[in-house]
Design an enzyme around this catalytic site. Sequence first.
Site, short mmCIF file in Angstrom:
data_model
loop_
_atom_site.label_atom_id
_atom_site.label_comp_id
_atom_site.label_asym_id
_atom_site.label_seq_id
_atom_site.Cartn_x
_atom_site.Cartn_y
_atom_site.Cartn_z
N ILE A 124 -3.24 -1.66 32.65
CA ILE A 124 -4.36 -1.06 31.91
C ILE A 124 -3.98 0.36 31.51
O ILE A 124 -3.48 1.13 32.34
CB ILE A 124 -5.68 -1.10 32.71
CG1 ILE A 124 -6.83 -0.61 31.82
CG2 ILE A 124 -5.61 -0.33 34.01
CD1 ILE A 124 -8.20 -1.10 32.25
N PRO A 129 -1.62 11.74 27.60
CA PRO A 129 -1.14 13.07 27.99
C PRO A 129 -2.27 14.11 28.01
O PRO A 129 -2.29 14.99 28.87
CB PRO A 129 -0.10 13.39 26.92
CG PRO A 129 0.40 12.05 26.47
CD PRO A 129 -0.78 11.13 26.55
N GLY A 132 -7.13 12.40 31.17
CA GLY A 132 -7.02 11.56 32.37
C GLY A 132 -8.40 11.39 32.99
O GLY A 132 -9.07 10.37 32.81
N GLU A 244 -11.63 -1.32 41.47
CA GLU A 244 -10.32 -0.66 41.54
C GLU A 244 -10.31 0.36 42.69
O GLU A 244 -9.36 0.45 43.47
CB GLU A 244 -10.02 0.04 40.21
CG GLU A 244 -8.78 0.93 40.26
CD GLU A 244 -8.35 1.47 38.90
OE1 GLU A 244 -8.99 1.13 37.89
OE2 GLU A 244 -7.36 2.22 38.86
N GLN A 281 -1.14 16.33 76.29
CA GLN A 281 -2.55 16.18 75.92
C GLN A 281 -2.75 16.36 74.40
O GLN A 281 -3.54 15.66 73.79
CB GLN A 281 -3.41 17.21 76.67
CG GLN A 281 -4.88 16.92 76.48
CD GLN A 281 -5.75 18.01 77.09
OE1 GLN A 281 -5.56 19.20 76.83
NE2 GLN A 281 -6.71 17.58 77.90
#
Length: 381
Positions: A124, A129, A132, A244, A281
């Site tokens: 997909i 550029p 996004g 997704e 610990q």
Amino acid sequence: MQRDLFDEEHLLFRETVREFMAREVVPHHGQWEKDGIVPREVWKKAGEIGMFGFSVPEEYGGAGITDFRYNTVIVEEVIATGSSGLGFSLHNDVMAPYLVDLTDDGQKQRWLPGFASGELITAIAMTEPGAGSDLQGVRTTAVREGDHYVLNGQKTFITNGINADLVVVVAKTDPDAGARGITLLVVERGMEGFTRGRNLDKIGMKAQDTAELFFDDVRVPVANRLGPEDGQGFFQLMNNLPQERLSIAVGAVAAAETVLSETIEYCRTRQAFGRNIGSFQNTRFVLAELVTETEIARHYVDTCVRALNAGTLTAVDAAKAKWWTTELQNKVIDRCLQLHGGYGYMMEYPVAKAWIDSRVQTIYGGTTEIMKEIIGRSFGF
Ligand SMILES: Cc1cc2nc3c(=O)[nH]c(=O)nc-3n(C[C@H](O)[C@H](O)[C@H](O)COP(=O)(O)OP(=O)(O)OC[C@H]3O[C@@H](n4cnc5c(N)ncnc54)[C@H](O)[C@@H]3O)c2cc1C
């Protein structure tokens, strides 16, 4: 705490997948990392044992089962072996809803049998550029000319970008219509004007082909549009992104669990000051915190898987799962690396590769910041 997500048939399927990974993937993954790509043959072999297309109707070669627990099994087994080059979850978890739910009968016949058999690899292409996080800012255009669209633009960071035969491309059919001007078109291997750029050089996930794609006057038939009309693309994306994101969350928890169990084993045997480092610990407290948080994450994510199956998983639930588990994954693996000392920085130890591979998890599929925006918007301020 007992995990009760799976039934007997999922556990049997897990054995099949585990055996497949041990035989067909693990011995070769190191070479694939050097090659920067996974060979297509492994996709076909995975298809032969039924690893793709559960939700594909039987008449088109799938199992006809809509049950994300099968997807969950595959993601977990792939992650448990550190096989980060396989783009199977992108194909199975991300692409299946587009190709099964949004296609007409003709498209189903053309694409679903190959999708289920592993002969048609999918991708997909949303990111560009210059866009996004802000999907509405995409500049790729598709102009209708009769029974075709003329597609122009550029995409980047596309998972399976080199191997893909079918690419769902996010394009603007009406650049002035905002969210209502976006349409999803399926571009096929070999279409004139469709070219691939570099297989990008990433810091991790070295065997995964993540590529640039270019579209130069590609004539895409209207018959390759997903959905009956233009302008539905943004809403189709918003509908499918929760699945997704859940897939990424499933992988995040599986990666944290895997590295934790390897680290606990390491702490049992590594000696310092004449004692096992697990006897300090600090080591026990660090591990105690990490196993607690990971187990809590596991149960939230399992609840999300059930909700997805029931059709009730909301975008906000999926956003919570995605950001919190991937940030946790990074924390867990980073702290486990620290417990390995200098060996944690050496690639021969799985924690080192897990550390590099995990970094992208808070970025792709929507960044942590965007997930918090989605959750924040739900308050209605
Ligand atoms: C390995 C890999 C595989 C990928 N696979 C795919 C794929 O298959 N298909 C695909 O389409 N894309 C893919 N991507 C792209 C990925 O989805 C984008 O990188 C991601 O959505 C972020 O977009 P960007 O890189 O443009 O960053 P930007 O959007 O430029 O963001 C930069 C920074 O600004 C922050 N930011 C942006 N907007 C806001 C805001 N409103 N509020 C607060 N902070 C904000 C972000 O959180 C981030 O920290 C992949 C990326 C990678 C690295």
